[in-house]
Design a protein around this motif. Structure first.
Motif, PDB file in Angstrom:
ATOM      1  N   SER A  64      -0.875 -10.201  -2.941  1.00  0.00           N
ATOM      2  CA  SER A  64      -0.001  -9.869  -1.810  1.00  0.00           C
ATOM      3  C   SER A  64       1.430  -9.578  -2.245  1.00  0.00           C
ATOM      4  O   SER A  64       2.157  -8.847  -1.568  1.00  0.00           O
ATOM      5  CB  SER A  64      -0.022 -10.995  -0.785  1.00  0.00           C
ATOM      6  OG  SER A  64       0.420 -12.193  -1.388  1.00  0.00           O
ATOM      7  N   ASN A  65       1.847 -10.121  -3.379  1.00  0.00           N
ATOM      8  CA  ASN A  65       3.222  -9.896  -3.847  1.00  0.00           C
ATOM      9  C   ASN A  65       3.387  -8.552  -4.542  1.00  0.00           C
ATOM     10  O   ASN A  65       4.369  -7.846  -4.304  1.00  0.00           O
ATOM     11  CB  ASN A  65       3.653 -11.008  -4.804  1.00  0.00           C
ATOM     12  CG  ASN A  65       3.687 -12.357  -4.123  1.00  0.00           C
ATOM     13  OD1 ASN A  65       3.914 -12.445  -2.924  1.00  0.00           O
ATOM     14  ND2 ASN A  65       3.448 -13.402  -4.883  1.00  0.00           N
ATOM     15  N   THR A  66       2.436  -8.215  -5.418  1.00  0.00           N
ATOM     16  CA  THR A  66       2.582  -7.004  -6.226  1.00  0.00           C
ATOM     17  C   THR A  66       1.756  -5.839  -5.712  1.00  0.00           C
ATOM     18  O   THR A  66       2.033  -4.696  -6.047  1.00  0.00           O
ATOM     19  CB  THR A  66       2.175  -7.278  -7.685  1.00  0.00           C
ATOM     20  OG1 THR A  66       0.788  -7.639  -7.726  1.00  0.00           O
ATOM     21  CG2 THR A  66       3.012  -8.378  -8.298  1.00  0.00           C
ATOM     22  N   GLY A  67       0.705  -6.119  -4.935  1.00  0.00           N
ATOM     23  CA  GLY A  67      -0.185  -5.067  -4.456  1.00  0.00           C
ATOM     24  C   GLY A  67      -1.206  -4.635  -5.495  1.00  0.00           C
ATOM     25  O   GLY A  67      -1.988  -3.720  -5.262  1.00  0.00           O
ATOM     26  N   GLU A  68      -1.223  -5.289  -6.662  1.00  0.00           N
ATOM     27  CA  GLU A  68      -2.183  -4.958  -7.714  1.00  0.00           C
ATOM     28  C   GLU A  68      -3.484  -5.716  -7.505  1.00  0.00           C
ATOM     29  O   GLU A  68      -3.494  -6.814  -6.943  1.00  0.00           O
ATOM     30  CB  GLU A  68      -1.635  -5.331  -9.098  1.00  0.00           C
ATOM     31  CG  GLU A  68      -0.564  -4.442  -9.620  1.00  0.00           C
ATOM     32  CD  GLU A  68      -0.221  -4.776 -11.065  1.00  0.00           C
ATOM     33  OE1 GLU A  68      -0.102  -3.825 -11.853  1.00  0.00           O
ATOM     34  OE2 GLU A  68      -0.089  -5.970 -11.378  1.00  0.00           O
ATOM     35  N   GLU A  69      -4.565  -5.119  -7.987  1.00  0.00           N
ATOM     36  CA  GLU A  69      -5.844  -5.824  -7.981  1.00  0.00           C
ATOM     37  C   GLU A  69      -5.816  -6.860  -9.094  1.00  0.00           C
ATOM     38  O   GLU A  69      -5.459  -6.557 -10.227  1.00  0.00           O
ATOM     39  CB  GLU A  69      -7.005  -4.853  -8.214  1.00  0.00           C
ATOM     40  CG  GLU A  69      -7.321  -3.964  -7.031  1.00  0.00           C
ATOM     41  CD  GLU A  69      -8.512  -3.077  -7.328  1.00  0.00           C
ATOM     42  OE1 GLU A  69      -9.579  -3.341  -6.756  1.00  0.00           O
ATOM     43  OE2 GLU A  69      -8.358  -2.146  -8.125  1.00  0.00           O
TER      44      GLU A  69
END
Length: 121
Positions: A64-69
């Motif tokens: 949720s912070n970085t948007g990375e998987e």
């Protein structure tokens, strides 16, 4: 304890020298083949729930912070505690040893068969 508990999918793909979509597909295949359907004691033999067959399970979620998987790894089976099992068997073993060392219980003398009413030959 693991060295890493989570790693981004792009970073893992870079470490493995493969593209992200191939890594994602391989991880999903690994996840689907490492699950076993286990009968839960209710219904017929084909009913049950899927449980991990491996000691380690992973999930792929979006941070949720970085948007990375992110690939997150965790242990699926807690460490087995064998101390209770071992203690019970030690107690049982000690009881068997006491029983073997104890003198045999005294038995009343065997009754002598009566010869009354039996013809003498």
């Amino acid at each position: 304890p693991f060295l890493l508990q989570s790693i981004s999918l792009p970073k893992l793909a870079g470490l493995m020298s493969m593209d992200i979509s191939t890594l994602r597909a391989q991880l999903m295949l690994l996840k689907s083949t490492s699950m076993v359907k286990t009968w839960n004691g209710k219904g017929d033999a084909t009913e049950g729930e899927f449980l991990p067959a491996a000691d380690v399970v992973f999930t792929i979620d979006i941070d949720s912070n970085t948007g990375e998987e992110m690939v997150t790894v965790s242990e699926s089976k807690p460490a087995r505690r064998q101390d209770d099992f071992l203690a019970q068997h030690i107690v049982k073993f000690n009881q068997i040893m006491r029983d073997l060392a104890a003198p045999p219980p005294e038995q009343p003398p065997a009754a002598v068969p009566s010869t009354r009413g039996v013809p003498a030959y």
